[in-house]
Design a protein around this motif. Structure first.
Motif, PDB file in Angstrom:
ATOM      1  N   ILE A 155       0.869  -1.179   0.000  1.00  0.00           N
ATOM      2  CA  ILE A 155       0.000   0.000   0.000  1.00  0.00           C
ATOM      3  C   ILE A 155       0.902   1.223   0.000  1.00  0.00           C
ATOM      4  N   VAL A 156       0.719   2.104  -0.971  1.00  0.00           N
ATOM      5  CA  VAL A 156       1.543   3.313  -1.079  1.00  0.00           C
ATOM      6  C   VAL A 156       0.639   4.538  -1.141  1.00  0.00           C
ATOM      7  N   SER A 157       1.171   5.657  -0.700  1.00  0.00           N
ATOM      8  CA  SER A 157       0.389   6.889  -0.780  1.00  0.00           C
ATOM      9  C   SER A 157       1.277   8.115  -0.613  1.00  0.00           C
ATOM     10  N   ASN A 158       0.985   9.123  -1.402  1.00  0.00           N
ATOM     11  CA  ASN A 158       1.489  10.486  -1.166  1.00  0.00           C
ATOM     12  C   ASN A 158       0.259  11.300  -0.787  1.00  0.00           C
ATOM     13  N   PRO A 159      -0.143  11.265   0.484  1.00  0.00           N
ATOM     14  CA  PRO A 159      -1.404  11.889   0.886  1.00  0.00           C
ATOM     15  C   PRO A 159      -1.248  13.382   1.107  1.00  0.00           C
ATOM     16  N   PRO A 160      -2.345  14.110   1.247  1.00  0.00           N
ATOM     17  CA  PRO A 160      -2.249  15.524   1.628  1.00  0.00           C
ATOM     18  C   PRO A 160      -1.663  15.619   3.033  1.00  0.00           C
ATOM     19  N   TYR A 161      -0.602  16.422   3.205  1.00  0.00           N
ATOM     20  CA  TYR A 161       0.036  16.474   4.527  1.00  0.00           C
ATOM     21  C   TYR A 161       0.377  17.890   4.989  1.00  0.00           C
ATOM     22  N   ILE A 162      -0.196  18.880   4.358  1.00  0.00           N
ATOM     23  CA  ILE A 162       0.021  20.265   4.777  1.00  0.00           C
ATOM     24  C   ILE A 162      -1.126  20.675   5.686  1.00  0.00           C
ATOM     25  N   SER A 163      -0.817  21.298   6.799  1.00  0.00           N
ATOM     26  CA  SER A 163      -1.878  21.720   7.708  1.00  0.00           C
ATOM     27  C   SER A 163      -2.731  22.802   7.049  1.00  0.00           C
ATOM     28  N   SER A 164      -3.988  22.837   7.410  1.00  0.00           N
ATOM     29  CA  SER A 164      -4.924  23.784   6.788  1.00  0.00           C
ATOM     30  C   SER A 164      -4.438  25.224   6.896  1.00  0.00           C
ATOM     31  N   ALA A 165      -3.867  25.577   8.042  1.00  0.00           N
ATOM     32  CA  ALA A 165      -3.418  26.957   8.252  1.00  0.00           C
ATOM     33  C   ALA A 165      -2.230  27.312   7.385  1.00  0.00           C
ATOM     34  N   GLU A 166      -1.446  26.317   6.975  1.00  0.00           N
ATOM     35  CA  GLU A 166      -0.248  26.577   6.178  1.00  0.00           C
ATOM     36  C   GLU A 166      -0.546  26.792   4.700  1.00  0.00           C
ATOM     37  N   ILE A 167      -1.712  26.395   4.251  1.00  0.00           N
ATOM     38  CA  ILE A 167      -2.021  26.461   2.818  1.00  0.00           C
ATOM     39  C   ILE A 167      -1.787  27.866   2.270  1.00  0.00           C
ATOM     40  N   LYS A 168      -2.228  28.867   3.008  1.00  0.00           N
ATOM     41  CA  LYS A 168      -2.116  30.241   2.505  1.00  0.00           C
ATOM     42  C   LYS A 168      -0.672  30.735   2.417  1.00  0.00           C
ATOM     43  N   THR A 169       0.276  30.037   3.063  1.00  0.00           N
ATOM     44  CA  THR A 169       1.679  30.452   3.044  1.00  0.00           C
ATOM     45  C   THR A 169       2.463  29.806   1.906  1.00  0.00           C
ATOM     46  N   LEU A 170       1.847  28.903   1.168  1.00  0.00           N
ATOM     47  CA  LEU A 170       2.554  28.205   0.103  1.00  0.00           C
ATOM     48  C   LEU A 170       2.850  29.126  -1.073  1.00  0.00           C
ATOM     49  N   GLN A 171       3.838  28.760  -1.877  1.00  0.00           N
ATOM     50  CA  GLN A 171       4.101  29.491  -3.111  1.00  0.00           C
ATOM     51  C   GLN A 171       2.841  29.497  -3.967  1.00  0.00           C
ATOM     52  N   LYS A 172       2.637  30.585  -4.695  1.00  0.00           N
ATOM     53  CA  LYS A 172       1.411  30.695  -5.485  1.00  0.00           C
ATOM     54  C   LYS A 172       1.304  29.596  -6.536  1.00  0.00           C
ATOM     55  N   GLU A 173       2.457  29.103  -7.027  1.00  0.00           N
ATOM     56  CA  GLU A 173       2.428  28.023  -8.013  1.00  0.00           C
ATOM     57  C   GLU A 173       1.747  26.781  -7.448  1.00  0.00           C
ATOM     58  N   VAL A 174       1.913  26.567  -6.138  1.00  0.00           N
ATOM     59  CA  VAL A 174       1.283  25.428  -5.468  1.00  0.00           C
ATOM     60  C   VAL A 174      -0.109  25.803  -4.970  1.00  0.00           C
ATOM     61  N   ARG A 175      -0.179  26.899  -4.228  1.00  0.00           N
ATOM     62  CA  ARG A 175      -1.437  27.319  -3.577  1.00  0.00           C
ATOM     63  C   ARG A 175      -2.560  27.552  -4.574  1.00  0.00           C
ATOM     64  N   ASP A 176      -2.250  28.151  -5.703  1.00  0.00           N
ATOM     65  CA  ASP A 176      -3.293  28.564  -6.641  1.00  0.00           C
ATOM     66  C   ASP A 176      -3.545  27.570  -7.766  1.00  0.00           C
ATOM     67  N   PHE A 177      -2.668  26.574  -7.922  1.00  0.00           N
ATOM     68  CA  PHE A 177      -2.816  25.707  -9.091  1.00  0.00           C
ATOM     69  C   PHE A 177      -2.866  24.214  -8.768  1.00  0.00           C
ATOM     70  N   ASP A 178      -2.296  23.785  -7.650  1.00  0.00           N
ATOM     71  CA  ASP A 178      -2.483  22.393  -7.248  1.00  0.00           C
ATOM     72  C   ASP A 178      -3.851  22.259  -6.580  1.00  0.00           C
ATOM     73  N   PRO A 179      -4.507  21.116  -6.726  1.00  0.00           N
ATOM     74  CA  PRO A 179      -5.843  20.949  -6.124  1.00  0.00           C
ATOM     75  C   PRO A 179      -5.756  20.957  -4.598  1.00  0.00           C
ATOM     76  N   LEU A 180      -6.605  21.756  -3.967  1.00  0.00           N
ATOM     77  CA  LEU A 180      -6.581  21.900  -2.515  1.00  0.00           C
ATOM     78  C   LEU A 180      -6.751  20.559  -1.821  1.00  0.00           C
ATOM     79  N   ARG A 181      -7.607  19.701  -2.367  1.00  0.00           N
ATOM     80  CA  ARG A 181      -7.877  18.410  -1.743  1.00  0.00           C
ATOM     81  C   ARG A 181      -6.623  17.551  -1.657  1.00  0.00           C
ATOM     82  N   ALA A 182      -5.683  17.762  -2.566  1.00  0.00           N
ATOM     83  CA  ALA A 182      -4.443  16.987  -2.559  1.00  0.00           C
ATOM     84  C   ALA A 182      -3.377  17.587  -1.664  1.00  0.00           C
ATOM     85  N   LEU A 183      -3.658  18.752  -1.096  1.00  0.00           N
ATOM     86  CA  LEU A 183      -2.694  19.447  -0.248  1.00  0.00           C
ATOM     87  C   LEU A 183      -3.086  19.456   1.217  1.00  0.00           C
TER      88      LEU A 183
END
Length: 293
Positions: free
Chosen positions: A193-221
Motif C-alpha cells: 500500500i503506497v500513498s502520497n497523501p495531503p500532509y500540509i496543515s490547513s493553516a499553512e495552505i495560505k503560506t505556500l508558493q502561489k504556483e502550489v497554492r493557486d494551481f495544485d488541487p486543494l484536496r491533494a494538499l
C-alpha cells in the motif's frame, strides 16, 4: 514580441527569457526554454545550431500566451500539460497534484521490496491511495512487469487522467482505477500500500508558493488541522487490506517523521525504513505489521 508576427527562433528564446526574468520568475531561463521548445516543436540543439530559423506567427502566438500564463504564476508543467516522473511522461489535469521529484524517493524505497515479493510469489498487488496522475503506481508497474496495481482516488478527473496515463504508457492491462474515499470502496488485500497523501496543515495552505497554492488541487494538499488526518486513516485501516508480510509506504512532510511514525506504531505498524529526499529532508516512511519487510 508581437504574437501576430513571425520571428526567428533565437529572438523568440531571448524575448521569452527576458519576459520571465523581468517578471521575477525563478528559473526563468529554464522555463522559457521549455515553453518555447514545446510550442514551436523545436529542440535545444536546433536553437543552438539554427537560431535564424523562422518561427511562424501561430507558434509565436502560442508561446506568447504560455509566457503570459507563467508570468501570473501558473507552473510551467501545468502549461505544458505533462511532467516527467521516474522516466515516465505523465499527463496532468486540474484535479491532479503535479508529481514532483521528491516523490520518486517513495518509488525507489519500495521497488527493492516489491522485487523480493515477486521473487517469492511471482507477482505483487499494489494499492496506490490518492493516485492522482497514477504516478507512483505506474512507475512501479513500469519497473516490475509482474506487478498489478489499483489506483484509488475520490476525483473522477484524477481517475480519468490516471487511466489515460496508463493507456499511453502501455500499462492499462495491469492498472485499475477505482473511485474511493481512501479505503471506502476498496476490497481485497494487497502486498503493498503506497500513498502520497495531503500532509500540509490547513493553516499553512495560505503560506505556500502561489504556483502550489493557486494551481495544485486543494484536496491533494490539505491534511487537516495538523496535516496528519490522512495518515491516521491509512494507519487505522491498512491492516484489513494488507497481506501477511506486506508493507505500507507513505510520503511525509519534512517535519513529520516523529508524528507519522507514532501514528503507525500505535496502529501496530513499526517503521522498517526511513528515507530522505535529494535535499536531505525526511520524505518516506515504510511500515510492516511485524516490523519486517
Amino acid at each position: 514580441m508581437d504574437p501576430a508576427l513571425s520571428t526567428t527562433l533565437g529572438a523568440l528564446h531571448r524575448e521569452a527569457r527576458r519576459r520571465l526574468e523581468s517578471a521575477g520568475i525563478d528559473g526563468a531561463a529554464f522555463d522559457a526554454r521549455l515553453l518555447v521548445e514545446h510550442f514551436t516543436a523545436t529542440t535545444r540543439a536546433e536553437a543552438i545550431s539554427d537560431p535564424d530559423r523562422m518561427v511562424d506567427a501561430q507558434a509565436v502566438a502560442a508561446a506568447d500566451a504560455a509566457l503570459t500564463r507563467r508570468i501570473v504564476g501558473e507552473p510551467v508543467h501545468r502549461i505544458l500539460g505533462f511532467r516527467e516522473f521516474h522516466g515516465l511522461r505523465l499527463n496532468l489535469s486540474a484535479e491532479t497534484l503535479e508529481p514532483r521529484p521528491d516523490t520518486e524517493t517513495l518509488v525507489d524505497a519500495v521497488l527493492p521490496l516489491i522485487a523480493q515479493m515477486v521473487e517469492r510469489h511471482g507477482t505483487c498487488r499494489i494499492l496506490d491511495l490518492g493516485t492522482g496522475t497514477g504516478a507512483i503506481a505506474l512507475a512501479l508497474l513500469a519497473a516490475v512487469p509482474q506487478a498489478v496495481a489499483v489506483g484509488a482516488d475520490i476525483s473522477d478527473d484524477a481517475l480519468a487522467t490516471a487511466l489515460r496515463n496508463a493507456r499511453d504508457l502501455g500499462l492499462l492491462e495491469r492498472f485499475t482505477a477505482t473511485k474511493s474515499d481512501w479505503f471506502g470502496a476498496i476490497s481485497g488485500q494487497f502486498d503493498v500500500i503506497v500513498s502520497n497523501p495531503p500532509y500540509i496543515s490547513s493553516a499553512e495552505i495560505k503560506t505556500l508558493q502561489k504556483e502550489v497554492r493557486d494551481f495544485d488541487p486543494l484536496r491533494a494538499l490539505d491534511g487537516g488541522a495538523d496535516g496528519l488526518d490522512a495518515y491516521r486513516v491509512i494507519a487505522r485501516e491498512s491492516a484489513s487490506h494488507l497481506k501477511a508480510g506486506g508493507i505500507v509506504a507513505v510520503e511525509i512532510g519534512s517535519s513529520q517523521n516523529t508524528d507519522v511514525t507514532g501514528i503507525f506504531h500505535d496502529a501496530g505498524f513499526p517503521v522498517v525504513t526511513a528515507l530522505r529526499d535529494l535535499g536531505g529532508n525526511d520524505r518516506v516512511l515504510v511500515f510492516a505489521r511485524d516490523g519486517k519487510a
